[in-house]
Enzyme design. Structure first.
Site, PDB file in Angstrom:
ATOM      1  N   TYR A   1       0.852  -1.199   0.000  1.00 23.92           N
ATOM      2  CA  TYR A   1       0.000   0.000   0.000  1.00 23.92           C
ATOM      3  C   TYR A   1       0.888   1.250   0.000  1.00 23.92           C
ATOM      4  O   TYR A   1       1.695   1.455   0.900  1.00 23.92           O
ATOM      5  CB  TYR A   1      -0.945   0.035   1.210  1.00 23.92           C
ATOM      6  CG  TYR A   1      -1.976  -1.084   1.255  1.00 23.92           C
ATOM      7  CD1 TYR A   1      -2.210  -1.921   0.164  1.00 23.92           C
ATOM      8  CD2 TYR A   1      -2.723  -1.310   2.396  1.00 23.92           C
ATOM      9  CE1 TYR A   1      -3.152  -2.939   0.218  1.00 23.92           C
ATOM     10  CE2 TYR A   1      -3.675  -2.321   2.460  1.00 23.92           C
ATOM     11  CZ  TYR A   1      -3.878  -3.145   1.363  1.00 23.92           C
ATOM     12  OH  TYR A   1      -4.801  -4.159   1.423  1.00 23.92           O
TER      13      TYR A   1
ATOM     14  N   TRP B   1     -12.776  -7.613   2.859  1.00 21.42           N
ATOM     15  CA  TRP B   1     -12.394  -6.266   2.406  1.00 21.42           C
ATOM     16  C   TRP B   1     -13.464  -5.654   1.498  1.00 21.42           C
ATOM     17  O   TRP B   1     -14.266  -6.364   0.909  1.00 21.42           O
ATOM     18  CB  TRP B   1     -11.022  -6.246   1.760  1.00 21.42           C
ATOM     19  CG  TRP B   1     -10.684  -7.080   0.560  1.00 21.42           C
ATOM     20  CD1 TRP B   1     -10.138  -8.337   0.573  1.00 21.42           C
ATOM     21  CD2 TRP B   1     -10.763  -6.694  -0.819  1.00 21.42           C
ATOM     22  NE1 TRP B   1      -9.894  -8.755  -0.714  1.00 21.42           N
ATOM     23  CE2 TRP B   1     -10.256  -7.764  -1.594  1.00 21.42           C
ATOM     24  CE3 TRP B   1     -11.205  -5.555  -1.492  1.00 21.42           C
ATOM     25  CZ2 TRP B   1     -10.186  -7.732  -2.990  1.00 21.42           C
ATOM     26  CZ3 TRP B   1     -11.140  -5.517  -2.879  1.00 21.42           C
ATOM     27  CH2 TRP B   1     -10.638  -6.595  -3.608  1.00 21.42           C
TER      28      TRP B   1
ATOM     29  N   GLY C   1     -12.485   0.935   5.311  1.00 19.60           N
ATOM     30  CA  GLY C   1     -11.589   2.071   5.085  1.00 19.60           C
ATOM     31  C   GLY C   1     -12.300   3.370   5.403  1.00 19.60           C
ATOM     32  O   GLY C   1     -13.515   3.420   5.574  1.00 19.60           O
TER      33      GLY C   1
HETATM   34  P1  NDP Z   1     -14.703   0.048   2.049  1.00 24.28           P
HETATM   35  O1  NDP Z   1     -15.639  -0.697   1.193  1.00 24.28           O
HETATM   36  O2  NDP Z   1     -14.969   0.144   3.505  1.00 24.28           O
HETATM   37  O3  NDP Z   1     -14.531   1.517   1.435  1.00 24.28           O
HETATM   38  C1  NDP Z   1     -13.944   2.516   2.208  1.00 24.28           C
HETATM   39  C2  NDP Z   1     -14.094   3.856   1.534  1.00 24.28           C
HETATM   40  O4  NDP Z   1     -15.494   4.196   1.438  1.00 24.28           O
HETATM   41  C3  NDP Z   1     -13.470   4.945   2.361  1.00 24.28           C
HETATM   42  O5  NDP Z   1     -12.096   5.096   2.114  1.00 24.28           O
HETATM   43  C4  NDP Z   1     -14.293   6.154   1.948  1.00 24.28           C
HETATM   44  O6  NDP Z   1     -13.823   6.614   0.689  1.00 24.28           O
HETATM   45  C5  NDP Z   1     -15.676   5.558   1.782  1.00 24.28           C
HETATM   46  N1  NDP Z   1     -16.454   5.599   3.014  1.00 24.28           N
HETATM   47  C6  NDP Z   1     -16.164   5.003   4.209  1.00 24.28           C
HETATM   48  N2  NDP Z   1     -17.125   5.232   5.107  1.00 24.28           N
HETATM   49  C7  NDP Z   1     -18.056   5.975   4.491  1.00 24.28           C
HETATM   50  C8  NDP Z   1     -19.288   6.494   4.918  1.00 24.28           C
HETATM   51  N3  NDP Z   1     -19.741   6.291   6.142  1.00 24.28           N
HETATM   52  N4  NDP Z   1     -20.016   7.219   4.024  1.00 24.28           N
HETATM   53  C9  NDP Z   1     -19.555   7.422   2.780  1.00 24.28           C
HETATM   54  N5  NDP Z   1     -18.382   6.945   2.310  1.00 24.28           N
HETATM   55  C10 NDP Z   1     -17.639   6.214   3.169  1.00 24.28           C
HETATM   56  O7  NDP Z   1     -13.296  -0.636   2.010  1.00 24.28           O
HETATM   57  P2  NDP Z   1     -11.912  -0.412   1.207  1.00 24.28           P
HETATM   58  O8  NDP Z   1     -12.110  -0.630  -0.241  1.00 24.28           O
HETATM   59  O9  NDP Z   1     -11.296   0.850   1.657  1.00 24.28           O
HETATM   60  O10 NDP Z   1     -11.077  -1.614   1.792  1.00 24.28           O
HETATM   61  C11 NDP Z   1     -10.953  -1.724   3.206  1.00 24.28           C
HETATM   62  C12 NDP Z   1      -9.690  -2.422   3.566  1.00 24.28           C
HETATM   63  O11 NDP Z   1      -9.688  -3.744   3.049  1.00 24.28           O
HETATM   64  C13 NDP Z   1      -8.416  -1.819   3.010  1.00 24.28           C
HETATM   65  O12 NDP Z   1      -7.989  -0.691   3.698  1.00 24.28           O
HETATM   66  C14 NDP Z   1      -7.466  -2.965   3.153  1.00 24.28           C
HETATM   67  O13 NDP Z   1      -7.040  -3.080   4.498  1.00 24.28           O
HETATM   68  C15 NDP Z   1      -8.354  -4.134   2.771  1.00 24.28           C
HETATM   69  N6  NDP Z   1      -8.216  -4.525   1.360  1.00 24.28           N
HETATM   70  C16 NDP Z   1      -7.619  -5.733   1.107  1.00 24.28           C
HETATM   71  C17 NDP Z   1      -7.421  -6.164  -0.176  1.00 24.28           C
HETATM   72  C18 NDP Z   1      -6.753  -7.477  -0.405  1.00 24.28           C
HETATM   73  O14 NDP Z   1      -6.412  -7.802  -1.542  1.00 24.28           O
HETATM   74  N7  NDP Z   1      -6.511  -8.236   0.627  1.00 24.28           N
HETATM   75  C19 NDP Z   1      -7.844  -5.357  -1.341  1.00 24.28           C
HETATM   76  C20 NDP Z   1      -8.488  -4.132  -0.961  1.00 24.28           C
HETATM   77  C21 NDP Z   1      -8.685  -3.758   0.336  1.00 24.28           C
HETATM   78  P3  NDP Z   1     -14.015   8.120   0.145  1.00 24.28           P
HETATM   79  O15 NDP Z   1     -14.430   8.989   1.290  1.00 24.28           O
HETATM   80  O16 NDP Z   1     -12.695   8.466  -0.400  1.00 24.28           O
HETATM   81  O17 NDP Z   1     -15.048   7.987  -0.920  1.00 24.28           O
END
Ligand code: NDP
Length: 338
Positions: free
Chosen positions: A54, A207, A287
């Site tokens: 990352y 995730w 996230g």
């Molecule tokens: P989510 O589906 O939880 O998306 C998170 C994103 O959604 C945030 O960064 C934000 O983005 C938005 N968000 C979060 N809360 C809210 C809310 N209450 N209202 C509106 N928008 C919101 O998960 P991620 O895709 O971030 O993935 C989470 C974790 O999973 C990663 O950090 C990582 O640790 C893991 N992961 C693992 C992978 C793997 O291959 N093993 C691949 C991908 C992720 P914004 O505000 O910018 O729109």
């Protein structure tokens, strides 16, 4: 915050776990990243997930700095190895699950995170170009050296998990988790991965439970994405989230709002609570780009969704849901990366 056991182990983790993919060291400035981590701690989150890849190591550094001064015993810190990482120029062995790369990668991760050990060390993908025996022996040596306490895999297929589990048993180490993508919209693990993991004593740490923010309902069909959202992040986020950004999906997601309201939840909270209804899921890996999102999201902990509302979710999302278990195997890279 409620806690769940991770697989067939004595390790408890917060059922909402904070992850920093695309945010720390990239989309989000360091002071906001730190504020998000502190909001998570204030809300009772104790489990944090990152990966060496990352932001090319920067995400581990930002997380390590944000957690500095916290009582280590009260945290569960997870990281991963597989994808190419490191300052350029990269050598042939700066990737994958060979003994050489794993031994070097764990030391680099620990240095960036500022900790002597991680609680869970995960193979970020399956490596078809390294004998599994070599990988599992390297994991065992990392565990015996005290650099990781437990091991896990991410996006592995059921037969890969079964083989690794057998080797882990022979080596006397605990393979306790699988980290796949899972959300209301992406359910490909349900037919095969989940039953195999249940049988073998692994949990899922899932995730993108909010489909990268799409399941919050903040993206409106036919409208430009809100400023500052992942869909506007040209450093990488926009490219990843676009798979869910169709008018069909966005229209259906709007129809989840009344269901969420019946439970006194936001649509984002409903999405997180939905993955936690599956008892093979130990944590929703969520996230955040702002501390207020963390505060909102943790309220999904402990929510029970009645069967009738789960059926209504299925009715709303209909054929926008991806369920094909054959897609699981497609996560295994078919070429060496370096
Ligand atoms: P989510 O589906 O939880 O998306 C998170 C994103 O959604 C945030 O960064 C934000 O983005 C938005 N968000 C979060 N809360 C809210 C809310 N209450 N209202 C509106 N928008 C919101 O998960 P991620 O895709 O971030 O993935 C989470 C974790 O999973 C990663 O950090 C990582 O640790 C893991 N992961 C693992 C992978 C793997 O291959 N093993 C691949 C991908 C992720 P914004 O505000 O910018 O729109």
């Amino acid at each position: 915050m409620e806690f769940r056991y991770l697989g067939n182990s004595g390790l408890q983790i917060s059922e909402i776990t904070y992850g920093n993919w695309l945010t720390h060291g990239s989309q989000v400035e360091n002071d906001v990243a730190t504020a998000c981590v502190h909001a998570a701690l204030d809300c009772g989150i104790t489990t944090f997930d990152t990966a060496d890849v990352y932001a090319n190591g920067a995400a581990e550094e930002v997380l390590g700095a944000a957690l500095k001064g916290q009582r280590r015993e009260s945290l569960e810190i997870f990281t991963k190895v597989y994808w190419p990482v490191g300052p350029a120029p990269l050598g042939k062995n700066d990737t994958g699950l060979s003994r050489k790369h794993m031994m070097e990668a764990i030391d680099s991760s620990l240095r960036r995170l500022g900790t002597d050990y991680v609680d869970l060390y995960q193979a970020h993908r399956y490596d078809s170009f390294t004998p599994l025996e070599e990988t599992m022996q390297a994991f065992a040596d990392i565990v015996r050296a005290g650099k990781a306490l437990y091991i896990g895999v991410s996006e592995w297929a059921p037969d890969q998990i079964r083989q690794a589990h057998g080797l882990a048993r022979q080596l006397g180490i605990s393979l306790i988790s699988s980290q796949p993508q899972y959300s209301m919209l992406w359910r490909i693990i349900e037919p095969e991965v989940v039953p195999v993991c249940r049988e073998l004593g692994l949990s899922q740490i899932v995730w993108s439970p909010m489909a990268q923010g799409v399941l919050s309902g903040k993206y409106q069909p036919g409208q430009p994405p809100p400023a500052g959202s992942r869909a506007t992040d040209e450093k990488g986020g926009a490219n990843f989230v676009k798979r869910f950004m169709t008018d069909d999906v966005l229209t259906r997601v709007q129809q989840l709002r009344p269901i969420a309201e019946e439970l006194d939840l936001t649509t984002a909270q409903l999405a997180i609570a939905w993955v936690l209804q599956n008892d093979n899921v130990a944590a929703a890996l969520v996230g955040a780009s702002r501390p207020e999102q963390v505060t909102e999201n943790v309220k999904a902990s402990g929510v029970r969704i009645p069967a009738e509302l789960l059926s209504r979710v299925d009715g709303v999302l209909g054929d926008a849901v991806t369920t094909d278990p054959a897609l699981v195997a497609k996560s295994t890279p078919t070429q060496r990366l370096l």
